[in-house]
Design a protein around this motif. Sequence first.
Motif, short mmCIF file in Angstrom:
data_model
loop_
_atom_site.label_atom_id
_atom_site.label_comp_id
_atom_site.label_asym_id
_atom_site.label_seq_id
_atom_site.Cartn_x
_atom_site.Cartn_y
_atom_site.Cartn_z
N SER A 1 0.83 -1.21 0.00
CA SER A 1 0.00 0.00 0.00
C SER A 1 0.86 1.26 0.00
O SER A 1 0.44 2.31 -0.48
CB SER A 1 -0.94 0.01 1.21
N LYS A 2 2.07 1.15 0.51
CA LYS A 2 3.01 2.28 0.50
C LYS A 2 3.78 2.36 -0.82
O LYS A 2 4.56 3.28 -1.03
CB LYS A 2 4.02 2.17 1.66
N GLY A 3 3.58 1.37 -1.69
CA GLY A 3 4.25 1.37 -2.99
C GLY A 3 5.72 0.99 -2.92
O GLY A 3 6.51 1.40 -3.77
N LEU A 4 6.08 0.20 -1.92
CA LEU A 4 7.48 -0.21 -1.76
C LEU A 4 7.66 -1.64 -2.24
O LEU A 4 6.79 -2.50 -2.04
CB LEU A 4 7.90 -0.13 -0.28
N SER A 5 8.80 -1.90 -2.84
CA SER A 5 9.15 -3.29 -3.18
C SER A 5 9.84 -3.90 -1.98
O SER A 5 10.23 -3.21 -1.03
CB SER A 5 10.08 -3.31 -4.40
N GLN A 6 10.01 -5.23 -2.01
CA GLN A 6 10.74 -5.88 -0.92
C GLN A 6 12.16 -5.32 -0.83
O GLN A 6 12.68 -5.12 0.27
CB GLN A 6 10.79 -7.40 -1.14
N GLN A 7 12.77 -5.08 -1.99
CA GLN A 7 14.14 -4.56 -2.00
C GLN A 7 14.22 -3.16 -1.37
O GLN A 7 15.12 -2.88 -0.59
CB GLN A 7 14.67 -4.52 -3.46
N GLU A 8 13.26 -2.29 -1.69
CA GLU A 8 13.26 -0.94 -1.12
C GLU A 8 13.08 -0.97 0.40
O GLU A 8 13.75 -0.23 1.13
CB GLU A 8 12.15 -0.11 -1.76
N LEU A 9 12.19 -1.84 0.87
CA LEU A 9 11.99 -1.97 2.30
C LEU A 9 13.26 -2.53 2.96
O LEU A 9 13.68 -2.06 4.02
CB LEU A 9 10.79 -2.87 2.62
N ALA A 10 13.89 -3.49 2.30
CA ALA A 10 15.12 -4.08 2.84
C ALA A 10 16.22 -3.04 2.97
O ALA A 10 16.94 -3.00 3.97
CB ALA A 10 15.57 -5.24 1.94
N VAL B 1 18.84 -7.82 3.97
CA VAL B 1 18.78 -8.29 2.59
C VAL B 1 17.32 -8.54 2.21
O VAL B 1 16.46 -8.73 3.07
CB VAL B 1 19.62 -9.58 2.40
N ARG B 2 17.05 -8.54 0.92
CA ARG B 2 15.68 -8.70 0.42
C ARG B 2 15.09 -10.03 0.87
O ARG B 2 13.90 -10.14 1.16
CB ARG B 2 15.65 -8.60 -1.11
N GLN B 3 15.92 -11.07 0.95
CA GLN B 3 15.44 -12.39 1.33
C GLN B 3 14.86 -12.40 2.75
O GLN B 3 13.92 -13.13 3.04
CB GLN B 3 16.57 -13.44 1.24
N THR B 4 15.39 -11.52 3.62
CA THR B 4 14.87 -11.43 4.99
C THR B 4 13.44 -10.91 4.96
O THR B 4 12.56 -11.46 5.63
CB THR B 4 15.77 -10.51 5.84
N VAL B 5 13.21 -9.89 4.17
CA VAL B 5 11.86 -9.33 4.04
C VAL B 5 10.93 -10.40 3.45
O VAL B 5 9.80 -10.57 3.91
CB VAL B 5 11.86 -8.05 3.17
N SER B 6 11.41 -11.12 2.46
CA SER B 6 10.62 -12.17 1.84
C SER B 6 10.25 -13.24 2.87
O SER B 6 9.10 -13.71 2.91
CB SER B 6 11.41 -12.80 0.69
N LYS B 7 11.19 -13.63 3.72
CA LYS B 7 10.90 -14.64 4.76
C LYS B 7 9.86 -14.13 5.75
O LYS B 7 8.99 -14.89 6.19
CB LYS B 7 12.18 -15.04 5.49
N TRP B 8 9.94 -12.84 6.11
CA TRP B 8 8.95 -12.28 7.02
C TRP B 8 7.56 -12.34 6.40
O TRP B 8 6.58 -12.69 7.04
CB TRP B 8 9.25 -10.83 7.36
N GLU B 9 7.49 -11.97 5.10
CA GLU B 9 6.19 -11.92 4.42
C GLU B 9 5.62 -13.32 4.16
O GLU B 9 4.41 -13.48 4.05
CB GLU B 9 6.31 -11.14 3.12
N GLN B 10 6.48 -14.30 4.06
CA GLN B 10 6.01 -15.68 3.84
C GLN B 10 5.70 -16.37 5.17
O GLN B 10 5.16 -17.47 5.18
CB GLN B 10 7.07 -16.49 3.09
N GLY B 11 6.06 -15.75 6.26
CA GLY B 11 5.82 -16.34 7.57
C GLY B 11 6.85 -17.37 7.96
O GLY B 11 6.64 -18.15 8.89
N LEU B 12 8.00 -17.39 7.26
CA LEU B 12 9.06 -18.36 7.55
C LEU B 12 9.93 -17.91 8.72
O LEU B 12 10.59 -18.74 9.34
CB LEU B 12 9.93 -18.60 6.31
N SER B 13 9.94 -16.61 8.99
CA SER B 13 10.66 -16.09 10.15
C SER B 13 9.92 -14.86 10.67
O SER B 13 9.05 -14.31 9.99
CB SER B 13 12.11 -15.74 9.79
N VAL B 14 10.31 -14.44 11.88
CA VAL B 14 9.65 -13.31 12.52
C VAL B 14 10.72 -12.32 12.96
O VAL B 14 11.74 -12.73 13.53
CB VAL B 14 8.85 -13.79 13.76
N PRO B 15 10.51 -11.03 12.69
CA PRO B 15 11.51 -10.04 13.13
C PRO B 15 11.51 -9.91 14.66
O PRO B 15 10.47 -10.11 15.30
CB PRO B 15 11.04 -8.75 12.47
N ASP B 16 12.68 -9.59 15.21
CA ASP B 16 12.73 -9.37 16.66
C ASP B 16 12.08 -8.02 17.00
O ASP B 16 11.70 -7.26 16.11
CB ASP B 16 14.17 -9.47 17.19
#
Length: 169
Positions: free
Chosen positions: A12-21, A27-42
């Motif tokens: 909704s903010k118009g950001l890509s995973q890379q821009e948020l990363a 790294v972009r893969q960390t954001v991807s893992k958060w969005e897939q539910g494979l990991s959780v940020p501290d």
Amino acid sequence: MLNENIKAIRKSKGLSQQELAVKLSVVRQTVSKWEQGLSVPDSDMLISISEALETPVSTLLGENVMESEASDLKAISAKLEVINLQLAQRKTTRKKILHWLLISLCIVIVAIFAILLALESPYLGWDYGDPETAVLGVAVHSFEWLFVRVAPIILIGAIIGIFLTRRKE
């Protein structure tokens, strides 16, 4: 829920995973893992995510972003209604104050006219040979001359203002 909210808010903010990363210095893969539910940020990273997405942490942790947006719209709508009521009350208060100031101005003008009529220009009989008396006489005469010419215009304007600011029920 957290993963869906991060993804929905990021999009909704118009950001890509890379821009948020990049904003989060991960790294972009960390954001991807958060969005897939494979990991959780501290907790520290969760605060950073909320700042990067300009969203409260509670919204990130909430059940569903779409539901909270609807309730946010209701809350914003309620707040705007309160603000509009406050502005209307201020406007009404200012109008009342202006109304009474105009009435007071009319009373003062009429009172000064009455005083000037009662005094009948006593300065005209003064001895203008004395410099102090001459200066005072000229000052009083100037005030009277200016007042007699300007006050009727101000009085008419104030009366019109009184009618325009009266309460209409």
